[in-house]
Design a protein around this motif. Structure first.
Motif, short mmCIF file in Angstrom:
data_model
loop_
_atom_site.label_atom_id
_atom_site.label_comp_id
_atom_site.label_asym_id
_atom_site.label_seq_id
_atom_site.Cartn_x
_atom_site.Cartn_y
_atom_site.Cartn_z
N MET A 22 -0.19 4.43 4.54
CA MET A 22 -1.56 3.98 4.27
C MET A 22 -2.07 3.14 5.44
SD MET A 22 -2.73 5.14 1.32
CE MET A 22 -2.08 6.69 1.98
N PHE A 60 1.19 4.06 -2.97
CA PHE A 60 0.95 5.48 -2.68
C PHE A 60 2.10 6.33 -3.19
CE2 PHE A 60 1.41 9.20 0.07
CZ PHE A 60 0.18 9.81 -0.15
N GLN A 94 0.82 -1.22 0.00
CA GLN A 94 0.00 0.00 0.00
C GLN A 94 0.85 1.26 0.00
OE1 GLN A 94 -4.02 -1.71 2.15
NE2 GLN A 94 -2.44 -0.83 3.44
N ASP A 95 1.95 1.25 0.74
CA ASP A 95 2.84 2.42 0.74
C ASP A 95 3.61 2.53 -0.57
OD1 ASP A 95 1.89 2.96 3.22
OD2 ASP A 95 3.84 3.05 4.21
N CYS A 152 -5.35 11.46 3.63
CA CYS A 152 -4.11 11.48 2.85
C CYS A 152 -3.15 12.53 3.40
CB CYS A 152 -4.43 11.77 1.39
SG CYS A 152 -2.96 11.97 0.34
N LEU A 184 -9.12 8.77 3.00
CA LEU A 184 -8.61 7.58 2.33
C LEU A 184 -9.76 6.60 2.07
CD1 LEU A 184 -5.37 6.96 4.41
CD2 LEU A 184 -5.53 8.01 2.15
N PHE A 192 -6.15 3.39 -0.02
CA PHE A 192 -5.50 4.23 -1.03
C PHE A 192 -6.16 5.61 -1.05
CE2 PHE A 192 -8.93 1.92 -3.02
CZ PHE A 192 -9.57 2.85 -3.82
N CYS A 193 -5.50 6.55 -1.65
CA CYS A 193 -6.03 7.90 -1.80
C CYS A 193 -6.72 8.00 -3.17
CB CYS A 193 -4.92 8.94 -1.68
SG CYS A 193 -5.51 10.62 -2.03
#
Length: 273
Positions: A241, A186, A182-183, A248, A255, A267-268
Motif C-alpha cells: 500500500m 490489505f 496498511q499492508d 491495487c 487505490l 487502501f483498495c
C-alpha cells in the motif's frame, strides 16, 4: 519511520556491529532539531556516555535499546536515521554522534520527529509511559502472542472502535505504525475505517494472522523498501500500500488515499471491505 519490523532488523545489525564497542566521545545537536526530544539536557549525554561499553542491544516495539555499563540504557525510537561509518565521513547535519574505540561512529539524524533517552531501566519505566508500555507487552512474533491476547489488547470485541483505532492507536501494539498497518489490512481484506463491531470471527483471525505475517516479512527482508539500515542499504520488503504504486496489485483498480486518525491511509476500495 522506524516501525517494529525495522527495529528488529536494526537491533540485529547493532548486535553484530556495535556490541562490545566502547563509546569514547559523544557529540549532540550539531544541527538543532525542534522535534528531537531528549530526556536530559544535551550536555548530560556528552558527559555520561563516554567510556561506556555497549554490552548488548535489545528491541521493544519500535524502540532500540543499547544496554551499557552500570545498568544504563541509551534508547532510540520513532523517525530516526542511523548511519554507521568511519569517523571521517561524519557530517555536521545530525542530532547525535557516538564515536567508538574502533575509529567508527554511529551518526543519528532525526527526520520528522524522534526520541533519544538515557537512563536506568527503572528510571525510564517510571518517567516514560511509552517505554513502560513497550516493555510490558508481548511481541507479535513471540509464541505467547495468541489470538486471544491480540483481541484483548486491541479491544476488537468492544464496540465504537474502527480497525485502525483498534490496531494502531494508544500503543496497543507498540511499534505498529501506519505504514505496517496498511499492508496488514490489505492482506486481511479489511478497510482501516471499518467498525470493529461489524467484523466476523474469521476477519478478526485474518487480522491476527496478517499482523504476525507482515511484521515477520518486514523483519526477515531487512526492512521496508522505503527505509535503509545502518550501512545505507534499503530494505527488501516491497510495500504493497504505497502512494507510488497507485493501483491495487490484485484487482488493478485505483487505490484510495485519505486522511484518517492523524495520518494518511491507503487502501483498495474493491478488495478491502
Amino acid at each position: 519511520m522506524i516501525e517494529i519490523g525495522e527495529a528488529k532488523w536494526i537491533k540485529d545489525q547493532m548486535c553484530e556491529l556495535l556490541k562490545g564497542l566502547k563509546i569514547i566521545r559523544v557529540s549532540m545537536l550539531n544541527r538543532p532539531h525542534k522535534f528531537c526530544f531528549l530526556n536530559h539536557p544535551a550536555h548530560d549525554f556528552e558527559m555520561v556516555l563516554p567510556n561506556k561499553t555497549i554490552q548488548s542491544v535489545k528491541q521493544s516495539g519500535n524502540m532500540i535499546r543499547l544496554l551499557l555499563d552500570y545498568g544504563r540504557e541509551l534508547v532510540f525510537f520513532e523517525d530516526l536515521i542511523f548511519e554507521y561509518k568511519v569517523n571521517e565521513r561524519v557530517t555536521d547535519k545530525n542530532q547525535m554522534v557516538l564515536y567508538f574505540d574502533n575509529e567508527m561512529a554511529l551518526e543519528i539524524k532525526v527526520k520528522l520527529y524522534g526520541f533519544i533517552q538515557v537512563g536506568k531501566s527503572d528510571e525510564l519505566m517510571e518517567k516514560d509511559i511509552y517505554y513502560k508500555r513497550a516493555l510490558s507487552v508481548i511481541d507479535p512474533l513471540d509464541e505467547a502472542f495468541t489470538l486471544d491476547y491480540f483481541i484483548q489488547e486491541t479491544h476488537l470485541n468492544e464496540p465504537k472502535h474502527t480497525v485502525k483505532m483498534a490496531l494502531a492507536t494508544e500503543q496497543k501494539i507498540p511499534g505498529l505504525g501506519n505504514g505496517t498497518l496498511q499492508d496488514i489490512l490489505f492482506n486481511a481484506k479489511v478497510r482501516p475505517d471499518r467498525k470493529v463491531e461489524t467484523l466476523q470471527d474469521f476477519e478478526k483471525n485474518a487480522l491476527y494472522e496478517s499482523t504476525k505475517q507482515v511484521i515477520s516479512q518486514i523483519y526477515q527482508q531487512k526492512g521496508r523498501n522505503n527505509n535503509h539500515d545502518l550501512l545505507g542499504k534499503m530494505g527488501q520488503y516491497d510495500v504493497i500500500m504505497s502512494k507510488d504504486r497507485g493501483f491495487c496489485p490484485i484487482c488493478q483498480c485505483n487505490l484510495n488515499e485519505k486522511n484518517y486518525l492523524g495520518g494518511k491511509v491507503i487502501f483498495c476500495p474493491h478488495c478491502q471491505k
